[in-house]
Scaffold this motif. Sequence first.
Motif, PDB file in Angstrom:
ATOM      1  N   VAL A 141      61.792  91.982   2.335  1.00  0.00           N
ATOM      2  CA  VAL A 141      61.570  90.902   3.309  1.00  0.00           C
ATOM      3  C   VAL A 141      60.084  90.781   3.626  1.00  0.00           C
ATOM      4  CG1 VAL A 141      62.130  90.064   5.625  1.00  0.00           C
ATOM      5  CG2 VAL A 141      63.862  91.265   4.283  1.00  0.00           C
ATOM      6  N   GLU A 142      59.405  91.927   3.721  1.00  0.00           N
ATOM      7  CA  GLU A 142      57.967  91.968   3.975  1.00  0.00           C
ATOM      8  C   GLU A 142      57.290  92.789   2.877  1.00  0.00           C
ATOM      9  OE1 GLU A 142      56.492  90.370   6.303  1.00  0.00           O
ATOM     10  OE2 GLU A 142      57.915  90.048   7.946  1.00  0.00           O
ATOM     11  N   ARG A 143      55.983  92.611   2.729  1.00  0.00           N
ATOM     12  CA  ARG A 143      55.215  93.400   1.773  1.00  0.00           C
ATOM     13  C   ARG A 143      54.191  94.242   2.530  1.00  0.00           C
ATOM     14  NH1 ARG A 143      52.782  89.770  -2.824  1.00  0.00           N
ATOM     15  NH2 ARG A 143      52.536  91.797  -3.847  1.00  0.00           N
ATOM     16  N   LEU A 144      53.926  95.445   2.036  1.00  0.00           N
ATOM     17  CA  LEU A 144      52.934  96.309   2.657  1.00  0.00           C
ATOM     18  C   LEU A 144      51.546  95.681   2.572  1.00  0.00           C
ATOM     19  CD1 LEU A 144      53.922  99.860   1.341  1.00  0.00           C
ATOM     20  CD2 LEU A 144      54.147  99.022   3.688  1.00  0.00           C
ATOM     21  N   THR A 145      50.758  95.867   3.637  1.00  0.00           N
ATOM     22  CA  THR A 145      49.347  95.485   3.584  1.00  0.00           C
ATOM     23  C   THR A 145      48.565  96.490   2.741  1.00  0.00           C
ATOM     24  OG1 THR A 145      49.588  94.583   5.825  1.00  0.00           O
ATOM     25  CG2 THR A 145      47.346  94.872   4.994  1.00  0.00           C
ATOM     26  N   GLU A 146      48.900  97.771   2.905  1.00  0.00           N
ATOM     27  CA  GLU A 146      48.330  98.847   2.104  1.00  0.00           C
ATOM     28  C   GLU A 146      49.427  99.850   1.800  1.00  0.00           C
ATOM     29  OE1 GLU A 146      45.121 100.689   4.139  1.00  0.00           O
ATOM     30  OE2 GLU A 146      43.920  98.845   4.337  1.00  0.00           O
ATOM     31  N   GLY A 147      49.239 100.604   0.726  1.00  0.00           N
ATOM     32  CA  GLY A 147      50.200 101.650   0.388  1.00  0.00           C
ATOM     33  C   GLY A 147      51.006 101.322  -0.858  1.00  0.00           C
ATOM     34  N   VAL A 148      51.840 102.273  -1.252  1.00  0.00           N
ATOM     35  CA  VAL A 148      52.589 102.186  -2.502  1.00  0.00           C
ATOM     36  C   VAL A 148      54.051 102.536  -2.258  1.00  0.00           C
ATOM     37  CG1 VAL A 148      52.825 103.098  -4.846  1.00  0.00           C
ATOM     38  CG2 VAL A 148      50.549 102.785  -3.860  1.00  0.00           C
ATOM     39  N   ILE A 149      54.960 101.779  -2.888  1.00  0.00           N
ATOM     40  CA  ILE A 149      56.386 102.117  -2.928  1.00  0.00           C
ATOM     41  C   ILE A 149      56.726 102.551  -4.348  1.00  0.00           C
ATOM     42  CG2 ILE A 149      58.743 101.309  -2.562  1.00  0.00           C
ATOM     43  CD1 ILE A 149      57.646  99.148  -0.746  1.00  0.00           C
ATOM     44  N   GLU A 150      57.427 103.658  -4.473  1.00  0.00           N
ATOM     45  CA  GLU A 150      57.872 104.122  -5.780  1.00  0.00           C
ATOM     46  C   GLU A 150      59.375 104.326  -5.784  1.00  0.00           C
ATOM     47  OE1 GLU A 150      55.842 107.625  -7.052  1.00  0.00           O
ATOM     48  OE2 GLU A 150      53.893 106.626  -7.261  1.00  0.00           O
ATOM     49  N   MET A 151      59.993 103.965  -6.910  1.00  0.00           N
ATOM     50  CA  MET A 151      61.409 104.260  -7.137  1.00  0.00           C
ATOM     51  C   MET A 151      61.526 105.005  -8.458  1.00  0.00           C
ATOM     52  SD  MET A 151      63.567 100.880  -5.942  1.00  0.00           S
ATOM     53  CE  MET A 151      65.132 101.751  -6.173  1.00  0.00           C
ATOM     54  N   ASP A 152      62.179 106.148  -8.405  1.00  0.00           N
ATOM     55  CA  ASP A 152      62.367 106.970  -9.603  1.00  0.00           C
ATOM     56  C   ASP A 152      61.034 107.242 -10.290  1.00  0.00           C
ATOM     57  OD1 ASP A 152      65.162 106.871  -9.170  1.00  0.00           O
ATOM     58  OD2 ASP A 152      65.240 104.915 -10.157  1.00  0.00           O
ATOM     59  N   GLY A 153      59.989 107.487  -9.491  1.00  0.00           N
ATOM     60  CA  GLY A 153      58.687 107.827 -10.036  1.00  0.00           C
ATOM     61  C   GLY A 153      57.863 106.653 -10.519  1.00  0.00           C
ATOM     62  N   GLU A 154      58.347 105.430 -10.348  1.00  0.00           N
ATOM     63  CA  GLU A 154      57.651 104.239 -10.839  1.00  0.00           C
ATOM     64  C   GLU A 154      57.261 103.347  -9.663  1.00  0.00           C
ATOM     65  OE1 GLU A 154      58.745 100.115 -13.281  1.00  0.00           O
ATOM     66  OE2 GLU A 154      60.142 101.817 -13.285  1.00  0.00           O
ATOM     67  N   ALA A 155      55.997 102.907  -9.654  1.00  0.00           N
ATOM     68  CA  ALA A 155      55.529 102.024  -8.589  1.00  0.00           C
ATOM     69  C   ALA A 155      56.236 100.679  -8.676  1.00  0.00           C
ATOM     70  CB  ALA A 155      54.019 101.830  -8.691  1.00  0.00           C
ATOM     71  N   VAL A 156      56.685 100.173  -7.526  1.00  0.00           N
ATOM     72  CA  VAL A 156      57.364  98.882  -7.474  1.00  0.00           C
ATOM     73  C   VAL A 156      56.700  98.010  -6.419  1.00  0.00           C
ATOM     74  CG1 VAL A 156      59.591  99.750  -8.280  1.00  0.00           C
ATOM     75  CG2 VAL A 156      59.081  99.780  -5.839  1.00  0.00           C
ATOM     76  N   ASP A 157      56.790  96.705  -6.616  1.00  0.00           N
ATOM     77  CA  ASP A 157      56.221  95.749  -5.665  1.00  0.00           C
ATOM     78  C   ASP A 157      57.222  94.622  -5.485  1.00  0.00           C
ATOM     79  OD1 ASP A 157      54.653  94.264  -4.021  1.00  0.00           O
ATOM     80  OD2 ASP A 157      53.182  93.680  -5.529  1.00  0.00           O
ATOM     81  N   PHE A 158      57.898  94.625  -4.333  1.00  0.00           N
ATOM     82  CA  PHE A 158      58.930  93.628  -4.077  1.00  0.00           C
ATOM     83  C   PHE A 158      58.289  92.375  -3.493  1.00  0.00           C
ATOM     84  CE2 PHE A 158      61.620  97.589  -3.184  1.00  0.00           C
ATOM     85  CZ  PHE A 158      61.968  97.698  -4.524  1.00  0.00           C
ATOM     86  N   HIS A 159      58.345  91.268  -4.242  1.00  0.00           N
ATOM     87  CA  HIS A 159      57.809  89.999  -3.764  1.00  0.00           C
ATOM     88  C   HIS A 159      58.839  89.229  -2.950  1.00  0.00           C
ATOM     89  CE1 HIS A 159      54.033  90.036  -6.142  1.00  0.00           C
ATOM     90  NE2 HIS A 159      54.746  90.811  -6.940  1.00  0.00           N
ATOM     91  N   SER A 160      60.103  89.630  -3.046  1.00  0.00           N
ATOM     92  CA  SER A 160      61.164  88.927  -2.335  1.00  0.00           C
ATOM     93  C   SER A 160      62.379  89.848  -2.229  1.00  0.00           C
ATOM     94  CB  SER A 160      61.561  87.644  -3.078  1.00  0.00           C
ATOM     95  OG  SER A 160      62.177  87.980  -4.324  1.00  0.00           O
ATOM     96  N   THR A 161      63.360  89.394  -1.457  1.00  0.00           N
ATOM     97  CA  THR A 161      64.601  90.164  -1.350  1.00  0.00           C
ATOM     98  C   THR A 161      65.327  90.208  -2.692  1.00  0.00           C
ATOM     99  OG1 THR A 161      65.719  88.163  -0.568  1.00  0.00           O
ATOM    100  CG2 THR A 161      64.907  89.692   1.106  1.00  0.00           C
TER     101      THR A 161
END
Length: 521
Positions: A61-81
Amino acid sequence: MTGGATQEAPVGLTIRGGTKVYPGTVALKSVDFDLRMGAVNVLVGENGAGKSTMMKVIAGVERLTEGVIEMDGEAVDFHSTDDAVRRGIGIVHQELNLFPDLSVSDNIFMGRERRRFGVDIDRAEQRRLTREIMRRLEHDIDPDTPVADLRVGQQQIVEIAKSLAQDARILILDEPTSALSAAEVEILFRVIDELRRDGVGLVYISHRLEELIRIGDYITVLRDGHITGARSMEGVDVAWIVRNMIGEASKTYAKAEEHELGEPVLHLQDVTLPRNGGGLAVDHVSLSVRKGEILGIYGLMGAGRSELLECIIGRHAHAGGTIEVDGDRIDGRSVAGRIKRGIALIPEDRKTDGLIQIASIRENMTLSSLRDFTRGFHMNLATEKGRVRDFVKRMTIKIASPENPVASLSGGNQQKVVIAKALMTEPKVLLMDEPSRGIDIGAKAEVFRVMRKLARDGLGIVFVTSDLEEVMSLSDRILVMSEGRVTGEFDRHDATDTALIRASAPASAERHLTTSEEEPV
């Protein structure tokens, strides 16, 4: 079923250095969070601590201003739901997100319709799957029933069913039991236990401390956008949770100035407001406010605080009970009639309910008192402009010109315009719903200064807040509401953080707050 993982569960999603900045506020500050799979990760904190923001980031729903999200060791960037859903992330929001005029099955599969040959919607298959999910949730709800015909608890079940239909790997539950009966809560807990055994990573947000301790495997506590505690649930008790929510010690805040209080100006007796789907949003609330008194009403989301103010100002014609101003009963139901009798409201959402964004500062400020500048069919613009200048000076509103759009002002100055608009009606009672919402710390100090001056001048003020520090620093007297009822009353000298949190806990959690936990932590 009880929480508490017997062995370390694997991490399925991490946030590192997560920061989320909104205009005027930092909602998350360098957060490090581990979401463990096959476990219930409970999240707790006061309103505004950053819980919902962090979950919105995970759900896309929202995106980080700074920082990293990882799933199963891989960086992900959710642009939308949709991005998050494709990764197997589902969320059940606290506020119901349903289409009331559509059927249960249409709501459950909205945006994910089952199709025949990739062309038309297979409604028979959707109804069959809906029945399966409802059996799993132990509810006999007809798939063809319009959602509007369901009571609130059943609508909450439909909201949960929407996420179950996604077969999510990670499921976020934001206050999922807020509208459920005790029996429905037990069913939900059985479903959660089943999902946990299937390896689903669950995030569970609740103000019901009993639920957190009972169902959680891991706990994370947020305060002012920071994580103040994160550990296995084993050995966690209410005292530990409260200590991490509000700090090492309970605090009392001295009021800035003393002044004499006058006679009662507002009196409520057994005010009620029926809730859609059954029950009462405001449940027989009685209170009095004196001239010059600031009465703070503290409570969590859904406690009925805003609805109580709406009953006082006359927004709900079907509300019950009696309301008196200066000893005279108010029988008229219209908002305009209540304003004429000396009641004014500063709404929680100033942009939607308090201002017309495209109109000028002057036009917004005089909107509720136009009759004072009207002679026959004409307005006395010179008088209006003079009155606006007086209030701009009185409220120290920083503007270039009263003719500028109100949308050009900062949040704090917009709030002052809303307060000025209310004061122009010459009220005897001022109702303020979350008066510091969405403004920075400097603007808050200005608004609080205005509130104290108004009280000193004899105005009776009722203000609603979910901020402990605000309610304790500003109030002459504090009422606590939970589930539509007044559950505590405190003189400002006797109030403590722990006592207010204890009184605001829903009824199902009260018995777990024992005498040993009443001492300041």
